[in-house]
Scaffold this active site. Structure first.
Site, mmCIF file in Angstrom:
data_model
loop_
_atom_site.group_PDB
_atom_site.id
_atom_site.type_symbol
_atom_site.label_atom_id
_atom_site.label_comp_id
_atom_site.label_asym_id
_atom_site.label_seq_id
_atom_site.Cartn_x
_atom_site.Cartn_y
_atom_site.Cartn_z
ATOM 1 N N GLN A 12 -11.801 -1.056 -9.801
ATOM 2 C CA GLN A 12 -12.429 0.084 -9.126
ATOM 3 C C GLN A 12 -11.645 1.380 -9.361
ATOM 4 O O GLN A 12 -12.223 2.398 -9.713
ATOM 5 C CB GLN A 12 -12.527 -0.207 -7.616
ATOM 6 C CG GLN A 12 -13.487 0.724 -6.899
ATOM 7 C CD GLN A 12 -13.273 0.744 -5.378
ATOM 8 O OE1 GLN A 12 -12.273 0.250 -4.868
ATOM 9 N NE2 GLN A 12 -14.201 1.338 -4.665
ATOM 10 N N TYR A 143 -2.471 -10.213 2.089
ATOM 11 C CA TYR A 143 -2.542 -9.000 1.264
ATOM 12 C C TYR A 143 -1.585 -7.936 1.821
ATOM 13 O O TYR A 143 -0.793 -7.340 1.087
ATOM 14 C CB TYR A 143 -3.988 -8.501 1.268
ATOM 15 C CG TYR A 143 -4.235 -7.186 0.579
ATOM 16 C CD1 TYR A 143 -4.076 -7.049 -0.800
ATOM 17 C CD2 TYR A 143 -4.672 -6.068 1.306
ATOM 18 C CE1 TYR A 143 -4.341 -5.842 -1.430
ATOM 19 C CE2 TYR A 143 -4.940 -4.866 0.674
ATOM 20 C CZ TYR A 143 -4.779 -4.756 -0.682
ATOM 21 O OH TYR A 143 -5.042 -3.565 -1.316
#
Ligand code: AKB
Length: 321
Positions: A12, A143
């Site tokens: 992205q 994460y």
């Protein structure tokens, strides 16, 4: 002349940052790499090669052969996907960063490294409104833990080896070029695609879940501005806060409805709701403004106009009023 390596050029951020850096430094000076083919524009506008950042031998060979001076390491497993495979995500996120830091340390020509951190470094014990640069950080996602550990490693390499590593704690990024994959803030991209394609959207976050979000052109500008900033002005060598806009799914629904009047939304919060509830609702990025002049151009209204127009063009659909 700079010679720049992008890891994760099909992703992205990578797909748009590669094009921007090619404009600034010249196409032949920006080497795009990924483990999968990127879109046509990245492929056709300059050099691209398949390269796995986990393969440290090929990585160092590539860096030496192409006389790389700057590395942007953008590949990562995002928050939602990481919760499904925590050990694999930890392995990929940490080892890829360590490979980059070690190569940058060993190869004298490499002068600068960019690595993205995230608002996921914060956790439920962090103040959620206007989250400061320096605050409590107890992330509860794998994460977030990998990003926080990564920040500490970046600062360590700066202090111990004088490596110029720069990093931003990105909020959720909204873009129409390349869709995000596996994150908690992905709803904010999906909602636009689904509005144009189907006129409806089933959101995986609850309607009043506020998160910091940023339109990609502002994120790209911030990244370039930080990388070009005078090193003597940089006081943070872990990662800089980046705020953007504090927005809920309900806000985006209301804004899209101005242009697609019948657009309907339903809410089916899943495991990503629990993640979102541990993240900040808004961010204080005054240290970034002070140190390297961070500013934004887009608000929810101007971003929504562009998102809907570009997605309609891309999908060849005309659902706008
Ligand atoms: C995610 O949702 O995992 C990412 C992030 C905020 O880092 N977009």
């Amino acid at each position: 002349m700079e010679r720049i390596l992008i890891i994760g050029a099909a992703g992205q951020i990578g797909s748009e940052l590669t094009l921007e850096l090619r404009k600034i430094y010249g196409s032949d000076h920006v080497f795009a790499t990924d483990i999968k083919d990127p879109g046509r524009e990245v492929m056709e506008s300059g050099p691209f090669q398949l390269l796995d950042v986990m393969d440290d031998k090929r990585l160092i060979h590539f860096v030496i052969r192409h006389k790389i001076t700057q590395i942007y390491h953008l590949a990562a497993v995002l928050s939602g996907n990481a919760e499904k495979l925590p050990i694999q995500a930890w392995h990929i996120n940490m080892n890829s960063l360590m490979n980059i830091l070690e190569v940058a340390k060993m190869v004298d020509e490499v002068k600068k490294v960019f690595w993205p951190s995230s608002i996921a470094v914060f956790g439920p014990t962090t103040p959620r409104i206007n989250t400061p640069q320096l605050t409590v950080m107890e992330p509860t996602t794998v994460y977030g833990v990998s990003k926080l550990a990564g920040e500490r490693w970046c600062e360590y390499y700066h202090r111990k080896y004088n490596l110029d590593v720069r990093s931003i704690r990105y909020p959720g990024l909204i873009s129409y070029e390349t869709e995000a994959g596996g994150g908690t803030t992905d709803y904010a991209v999906e909602i636009y695609y689904s509005a144009v394609k189907n006129g409806s959207y089933d959101c995986f976050l609850a309607e009043n879940t506020a998160l910091p979000l940023l339109f990609m052109p502002d994120a790209i500008k911030a990244t370039v501005d930080l990388m070009e900033a005078d090193p003597d002005k940089l006081s943070v060598h872990s990662a800089y806060n980046l705020g953007g806009m504090s927005i809920t799914p309900k806000d985006i629904h209301a804004e899209i409805s101005k242009q697609i009047p019948g657009f309907s939304i339903s809410y089916s919060p899943d495991f990503r709701q629990t993640i979102a509830e541990t993240w900040p609702q808004s961010i204080d990025d005054s240290v970034s403004a002070r140190d390297w002049g961070c500013t934004y151009q887009y608000d929810l209204e101007s971003m929504t106009e562009i998102m809907l127009e570009e997605i309609s063009k891309k999908l060849n659909l005309n659902t706008l009023r």
